[in-house]
Design an enzyme around this catalytic site. Structure first.
Site, PDB file in Angstrom:
ATOM      1  N   ASP A 261     -39.187  -1.668   9.408  1.00 45.90           N
ATOM      2  CA  ASP A 261     -39.894  -1.175  10.603  1.00 45.90           C
ATOM      3  C   ASP A 261     -39.359   0.191  10.980  1.00 45.90           C
ATOM      4  O   ASP A 261     -38.897   0.929  10.120  1.00 45.90           O
ATOM      5  CB  ASP A 261     -39.781  -2.191  11.742  1.00 45.90           C
ATOM      6  CG  ASP A 261     -38.337  -2.391  12.213  1.00 45.90           C
ATOM      7  OD1 ASP A 261     -37.391  -2.050  11.457  1.00 45.90           O
ATOM      8  OD2 ASP A 261     -38.146  -2.901  13.332  1.00 45.90           O
TER       9      ASP A 261
ATOM     10  N   GLY B 206     -32.731   0.285  12.375  1.00 44.42           N
ATOM     11  CA  GLY B 206     -32.952   1.137  13.541  1.00 44.42           C
ATOM     12  C   GLY B 206     -32.192   2.438  13.498  1.00 44.42           C
ATOM     13  O   GLY B 206     -32.594   3.426  14.124  1.00 44.42           O
TER      14      GLY B 206
END
Length: 355
Positions: free
Chosen positions: A151, A120
């Site tokens: 991601d 992140g």
């Protein structure tokens, strides 16, 4: 004396310095790992500054001196996955929308990627306009080690790295320094860490390119450029099994070590990751890729490998996960296809919203 932890409003420090909007991720004891509240606070700050004509630049950094951000709050995801909750999909929904917003920020978005920048942390930095690494930077997408697919737009970024470097980083989760981060397109400039405070001050009254040029310098030599030949050859294979076979057969010591590293990761996550990176290469926009990554993350939440991977790496720290299935050959096409299925709560829908 007990150390006081930051309150929810203090986990992101938001202030104006001249024409610069400053964001400091402020959970130093957790290496500034992102919570849902932090994502919301960053998003609200961007909303305010985009409506303020006096704010012309955004700068994001991390408190504590050890890193910008080590990723999402893995312990929270672990508890959610164990109990079958819905908090993680809600977090990812807002986090990925923030990643897309950063990429389309109408003002220069400058990220100080000093120290540890993982998962992140890459999402809130590497989609910005000006991405600055230092001699202390360690940048990585280590998701396969906990049963996830990269991601926060990671597969988009890695799919656009030269040759097969992005595939290498995606499967192994290897952390790279400044030179290799720049080579792979995850960063733009190297600035010595001791010069970041002065750069931040100058950004308040100097054009961004001018201020950065004053402080940028050549980074310490990286490692990946010298390994391009065997990386490009081995990772061009069509399956993870063949990639591993090529690495073992290449004759390079580094390639053999890399194969051994890959075999410690979740077999299911490895196969889903290779498919995701290859698919991301043909995607037209970041939003398209974030939509696909949202499906993959929600799917991982319902697999045993996510809980087991976090347990082994973060909770018990025994570093001996028991993956299910335990071997690459036992992962079926149907297992991989589940990572592309529409989640129970529906799709993210970023690409559709953009159009």
């Amino acid at each position: 004396m007990t150390e006081r932890l930051p309150t929810e409003d203090e986990t992101v420090l938001v202030r104006r310095e001249g024409r610069v909007g400053r964001l400091t991720l402020n959970r130093p004891r957790a290496l500034n790992a992102l919570t849902h509240a932090m994502v919301s606070r960053v998003d609200a700050a961007l909303t305010a500054w985009e409506a303020d004509s006096a704010a012309t630049t955004v700068v994001i950094d991390g408190a504590g001196g050890r890193g910008l951000c080590a990723g999402g709050d893995i312990r929270a995801i672990y508890e959610d996955a164990r109990t079958g909750g819905s908090a993680s999909p809600a977090f990812w929904r807002d986090e990925y929308r923030l990643n897309a917003r950063i990429a389309r920020c109408p003002m220069p978005y400058v990220a100080f990627m000093d120290g540890i920048v993982m998962g992140g942390g890459v999402g809130v930095s590497a989609h910005g306009d000006v991405r600055i690494v230092t001699e202390r930077s360690r940048v990585a997408m280590p998701e396969t080690g906990i049963g996830l697919v990269p991601d926060v737009g990671g597969t988009y970024l890695l799919s656009r790295a030269p040759g097969e470097l992005g595939t290498h980083l995606a499967l192994t989760g290897t952390a790279v320094g400044a030179a290799d981060a720049i080579l792979c397109g995850l960063a733009d400039h190297h600035v010595p860490s001791e010069r970041l405070p002065e750069l931040a001050r100058q950004l308040a009254d100097t054009d961004v390119p001018v201020a950065v040029r004053r402080h940028a310098s050549a980074p310490p030599e990286g490692e990946l450029a010298a390994d391009r030949e065997w990386i490009d050859t081995c990772y061009a294979a069509d399956s993870v099994e063949e990639i591993v076979d090529r690495l073992f057969a290449s004759g390079h010591h580094g390639a053999k070590q890399t194969a051994e590293t890959i075999l410690t990761k979740s077999p299911t996550a490895l196969k889903a990751t290779l498919a995701a990176v290859r698919r991301a290469r043909t995607a037209g926009t970041l939003e398209e890729v974030l939509d696909v990554e949202y499906r993959a993350s929600c799917a991982a939440l319902r697999t045993p490998d996510l809980v087991e991977g976090i347990r082994a790496q973060v909770i018990d720290k025994d570093r001996t996960p028991k993956w299910v299935p335990g071997e690459l050959g036992a992962v079926t096409p149907a297992d991989v296809a589940r990572f592309s299925a529409v989640p129970p709560g529906g799709d993210l829908g970023l690409a559709g919203a953009l159009s």
